[in-house]
Design an enzyme around this catalytic site. Structure first.
Site, PDB file in Angstrom:
ATOM      1  N   SER A 185     -23.013  -6.354  17.047  1.00 63.21           N
ATOM      2  CA  SER A 185     -22.753  -4.822  16.739  1.00 63.21           C
ATOM      3  C   SER A 185     -21.640  -4.454  15.981  1.00 63.21           C
ATOM      4  CB  SER A 185     -22.712  -4.229  18.351  1.00 63.21           C
ATOM      5  OG  SER A 185     -23.607  -4.528  19.164  1.00 63.21           O
TER       6      SER A 185
HETATM    7  N1  SAH Z   1     -22.774  -7.447  22.198  1.00 61.00           N
HETATM    8  C1  SAH Z   1     -23.496  -8.593  21.568  1.00 61.00           C
HETATM    9  C2  SAH Z   1     -24.755  -7.607  21.034  1.00 61.00           C
HETATM   10  C3  SAH Z   1     -26.016  -8.586  21.063  1.00 61.00           C
HETATM   11  S1  SAH Z   1     -27.502  -7.779  20.798  1.00 61.00           S
HETATM   12  C4  SAH Z   1     -22.816  -8.920  20.241  1.00 61.00           C
HETATM   13  O1  SAH Z   1     -22.124  -7.906  19.522  1.00 61.00           O
HETATM   14  O2  SAH Z   1     -22.987  -9.954  19.981  1.00 61.00           O
HETATM   15  C5  SAH Z   1     -28.256  -7.400  22.274  1.00 61.00           C
HETATM   16  C6  SAH Z   1     -28.381  -8.797  23.065  1.00 61.00           C
HETATM   17  O3  SAH Z   1     -28.926  -8.262  24.064  1.00 61.00           O
HETATM   18  C7  SAH Z   1     -29.224  -9.830  22.476  1.00 61.00           C
HETATM   19  O4  SAH Z   1     -28.525 -10.923  22.286  1.00 61.00           O
HETATM   20  C8  SAH Z   1     -30.355  -9.755  23.375  1.00 61.00           C
HETATM   21  O5  SAH Z   1     -30.969 -11.052  23.276  1.00 61.00           O
HETATM   22  C9  SAH Z   1     -29.800  -9.531  24.662  1.00 61.00           C
HETATM   23  N2  SAH Z   1     -30.843  -8.948  25.697  1.00 61.00           N
HETATM   24  C10 SAH Z   1     -31.892  -8.257  25.340  1.00 61.00           C
HETATM   25  N3  SAH Z   1     -32.587  -7.770  26.204  1.00 61.00           N
HETATM   26  C11 SAH Z   1     -31.780  -8.580  27.515  1.00 61.00           C
HETATM   27  C12 SAH Z   1     -32.052  -8.503  28.706  1.00 61.00           C
HETATM   28  N4  SAH Z   1     -33.144  -7.962  29.426  1.00 61.00           N
HETATM   29  N5  SAH Z   1     -31.183  -9.323  29.436  1.00 61.00           N
HETATM   30  C13 SAH Z   1     -30.274  -9.867  29.063  1.00 61.00           C
HETATM   31  N6  SAH Z   1     -29.946  -9.629  27.479  1.00 61.00           N
HETATM   32  C14 SAH Z   1     -30.886  -9.050  26.935  1.00 61.00           C
END
Ligand code: SAH
Length: 232
Positions: free
Chosen positions: A85
């Protein structure tokens, strides 16, 4: 206030690659510029958060070839079609938790682990759930090498929360959903806040829900765009 002192100890990457994991003067200069121009200049002033962002080497959470972009003002692609993000969004979500240092935080969507690390610098205990096992395993390795020992990881569908460890004083969800998953509201401690993007695929509203006893208060924060929350 001096936000810009203190540094992580240098660590070897998984492949023993010290260069990729080093925190050079250039990295620090870019990181401090990021904090001044993207975070402080936009009115985020929580001293502990600012100090943590000034210290945490974000380039360690991006691909090697993204090193020069790691402190830029936007999200970056990570593995498996996911993103790391935008720093400002991470700061806004973290600031909106507004919990106390001794409290416990749940994060849904570990991803690269960048926000996980910030949360772990600010709060006593962090619980983080990721549904893509390879991402979780890579984040676990990265955060262990950085020296964190107050993070618990789970691989699975975070829309169910993490009931065994609830309730939580704060919950951040870093993926978007059309509706608030009910278990997350249920796992919010009294006075706790849930920060979550709610809306359609291409545009969401970042919302803050706060539990006050049986009552749930909701506040709109800002428009945003996250990858979708998958699962139930
Ligand atoms: N805070 C992280 C953002 C990653 S993007 C960063 O800055 O690196 C969002 C993440 O949520 C992804 O890795 C995706 O795989 C995860 N995600 C999506 N749906 C999910 C769910 N139901 N449970 C757990 N993780 C999930």
């Amino acid at each position: 206030m001096d936000y810009f002192t203190g540094q992580f100890a240098p660590v070897h990457g998984p492949d023993g690659n010290r260069a990729a994991w080093s925190d050079t003067l250039e990295d620090r200069r870019r990181r401090h510029d990021m904090v001044r121009q993207q975070i402080l200049a936009r009115g985020i002033r929580q001293p502990r958060l600012i100090r943590a962002m000034a210290r945490l080497p974000r380039h360690v959470f991006t691909h090697n070839h993204q090193r020069l972009l790691a402190y830029d003002d936007h999200a970056l692609p990570s593995d498996y079609g996911q993103t790391i993000s935008q720093p400002l969004i991470v700061a806004i979500m973290t600031a909106a938790l507004d919990a106390r240092p001794q409290q416990r935080i749940l994060e849904i969507g570990t991803g690269t682990g960048y926000q996980t690390a910030l949360l772990a610098m600010l709060y006593a205990q962090v619980f983080t759930v990721e549904c893509i096992s390879q991402l979780s395993v890579a984040a676990q390795e990265r955060l262990r090498r950085l020296g964190f020992d107050n993070i618990s990881f789970s691989i699975g569908d975070g829309s169910k929360g993490w009931e065994a460890h609830g309730k939580f004083d704060g919950i951040v969800v870093t993926a978007a959903t059309a509706e608030v998953p009910k278990p997350l509201i249920a796992q919010l401690a009294d006075g706790g806040k849930l920060i979550i993007p709610i809306g359609k695929q291409n545009l969401q509203m970042l919302k803050q829900f706060e539990r006050c006893g049986e009552e749930i208060r909701c506040k709109d924060m800002l428009e945003c765009r996250f990858v979708p929350l998958v699962g139930e």
